[in-house]
Design a protein around this motif. Structure first.
Motif, PDB file in Angstrom:
ATOM      1  N   LEU A 163      -3.786 -25.182  13.737  1.00 30.79           N
ATOM      2  CA  LEU A 163      -4.865 -26.145  13.931  1.00 30.79           C
ATOM      3  C   LEU A 163      -6.230 -25.457  13.828  1.00 30.79           C
ATOM      4  O   LEU A 163      -7.149 -25.974  13.193  1.00 30.79           O
ATOM      5  CB  LEU A 163      -4.722 -26.837  15.284  1.00 30.79           C
ATOM      6  CG  LEU A 163      -5.785 -27.858  15.641  1.00 30.79           C
ATOM      7  CD1 LEU A 163      -5.768 -29.022  14.662  1.00 30.79           C
ATOM      8  CD2 LEU A 163      -5.577 -28.353  17.055  1.00 30.79           C
ATOM      9  N   THR A 164      -6.345 -24.294  14.422  1.00 27.94           N
ATOM     10  CA  THR A 164      -7.589 -23.531  14.334  1.00 27.94           C
ATOM     11  C   THR A 164      -7.879 -23.141  12.887  1.00 27.94           C
ATOM     12  O   THR A 164      -9.017 -23.250  12.420  1.00 27.94           O
ATOM     13  CB  THR A 164      -7.513 -22.268  15.208  1.00 27.94           C
ATOM     14  OG1 THR A 164      -7.208 -22.649  16.538  1.00 27.94           O
ATOM     15  CG2 THR A 164      -8.814 -21.496  15.178  1.00 27.94           C
TER      16      THR A 164
ATOM     17  N   GLN B 271       1.445 -23.834  16.371  1.00 31.59           N
ATOM     18  CA  GLN B 271       0.714 -25.062  16.053  1.00 31.59           C
ATOM     19  C   GLN B 271      -0.770 -24.937  16.397  1.00 31.59           C
ATOM     20  O   GLN B 271      -1.635 -25.397  15.651  1.00 31.59           O
ATOM     21  CB  GLN B 271       1.322 -26.261  16.801  1.00 31.59           C
ATOM     22  CG  GLN B 271       2.648 -26.710  16.259  1.00 31.59           C
ATOM     23  CD  GLN B 271       2.542 -27.226  14.837  1.00 31.59           C
ATOM     24  OE1 GLN B 271       1.576 -27.871  14.461  1.00 31.59           O
ATOM     25  NE2 GLN B 271       3.559 -26.919  14.031  1.00 31.59           N
ATOM     26  N   GLU B 272      -1.056 -24.317  17.524  1.00 31.64           N
ATOM     27  CA  GLU B 272      -2.454 -24.133  17.918  1.00 31.64           C
ATOM     28  C   GLU B 272      -3.187 -23.218  16.938  1.00 31.64           C
ATOM     29  O   GLU B 272      -4.342 -23.463  16.579  1.00 31.64           O
ATOM     30  CB  GLU B 272      -2.525 -23.563  19.331  1.00 31.64           C
ATOM     31  CG  GLU B 272      -3.892 -23.637  19.929  1.00 31.64           C
ATOM     32  CD  GLU B 272      -3.891 -23.291  21.412  1.00 31.64           C
ATOM     33  OE1 GLU B 272      -4.936 -22.787  21.861  1.00 31.64           O
ATOM     34  OE2 GLU B 272      -2.880 -23.520  22.093  1.00 31.64           O
TER      35      GLU B 272
ATOM     36  N   TRP C 267      -6.852 -24.741  10.192  1.00 32.09           N
ATOM     37  CA  TRP C 267      -7.227 -25.941   9.455  1.00 32.09           C
ATOM     38  C   TRP C 267      -8.678 -26.325   9.738  1.00 32.09           C
ATOM     39  O   TRP C 267      -9.400 -26.734   8.846  1.00 32.09           O
ATOM     40  CB  TRP C 267      -6.293 -27.096   9.790  1.00 32.09           C
ATOM     41  CG  TRP C 267      -6.704 -28.361   9.109  1.00 32.09           C
ATOM     42  CD1 TRP C 267      -7.195 -29.485   9.684  1.00 32.09           C
ATOM     43  CD2 TRP C 267      -6.677 -28.621   7.695  1.00 32.09           C
ATOM     44  NE1 TRP C 267      -7.470 -30.427   8.729  1.00 32.09           N
ATOM     45  CE2 TRP C 267      -7.162 -29.919   7.490  1.00 32.09           C
ATOM     46  CE3 TRP C 267      -6.298 -27.873   6.593  1.00 32.09           C
ATOM     47  CZ2 TRP C 267      -7.279 -30.483   6.235  1.00 32.09           C
ATOM     48  CZ3 TRP C 267      -6.407 -28.454   5.335  1.00 32.09           C
ATOM     49  CH2 TRP C 267      -6.894 -29.734   5.165  1.00 32.09           C
ATOM     50  N   ARG C 268      -9.106 -26.181  10.983  1.00 29.64           N
ATOM     51  CA  ARG C 268     -10.500 -26.487  11.326  1.00 29.64           C
ATOM     52  C   ARG C 268     -11.461 -25.557  10.589  1.00 29.64           C
ATOM     53  O   ARG C 268     -12.543 -25.975  10.168  1.00 29.64           O
ATOM     54  CB  ARG C 268     -10.712 -26.394  12.828  1.00 29.64           C
ATOM     55  CG  ARG C 268     -10.099 -27.555  13.565  1.00 29.64           C
ATOM     56  CD  ARG C 268     -10.347 -27.461  15.037  1.00 29.64           C
ATOM     57  NE  ARG C 268      -9.729 -28.581  15.731  1.00 29.64           N
ATOM     58  CZ  ARG C 268      -9.390 -28.569  16.997  1.00 29.64           C
ATOM     59  NH1 ARG C 268      -9.611 -27.498  17.728  1.00 29.64           N
ATOM     60  NH2 ARG C 268      -8.828 -29.625  17.543  1.00 29.64           N
TER      61      ARG C 268
ATOM     62  N   SER D 100       1.036 -22.917   4.974  1.00 29.13           N
ATOM     63  CA  SER D 100       1.521 -22.869   6.358  1.00 29.13           C
ATOM     64  C   SER D 100       3.046 -22.751   6.415  1.00 29.13           C
ATOM     65  O   SER D 100       3.577 -22.084   7.305  1.00 29.13           O
ATOM     66  CB  SER D 100       1.046 -24.085   7.148  1.00 29.13           C
ATOM     67  OG  SER D 100       1.598 -25.276   6.631  1.00 29.13           O
TER      68      SER D 100
END
Length: 94
Positions: free
Chosen positions: A43-44, A39-40, A46-47, A10
């Protein structure tokens, strides 16, 4: 992918993601926070990693997810645009 590997990846791809978000702001004339967009998208990503999704090219997927978040922001703006604007909204949006 471990947490450390994700963190390293990242930090490597963040400049490209920020460039996509900045370009989106300049093209659309909006003033979204680019850091929120990145960031969004991270996060996606990482999910997806946590769920076991096999990612062949994490950098490419990160940039694609950033574009998708930009499109979602743009579309959500279109839905809120139909409400009555206040004077403050006009000043913020130009």
């Amino acid at each position: 992918m471990t947490h450390k590997e994700f963190e390293y990846m990242s930090t490597q791809v963040r400049p490209q993601m920020m460039a996509v978000a900045n370009r989106f702001n300049s093209v659309t004339g909006r003033c979204y926070d680019c850091e929120d967009i990145v960031q969004e998208a991270l996060l996606t990503l990482w999910r997806l990693v946590e769920s076991g999704y096999m990612i062949a090219n994490p950098e490419g997927l990160a940039v694609t997810l950033t574009r998708n978040v930009c499109v979602r922001y743009y579309r959500s703006y279109g839905k809120t645009k139909s409400r009555a604007f206040t004077r403050q909204d006009e000043e913020i949006l130009g």
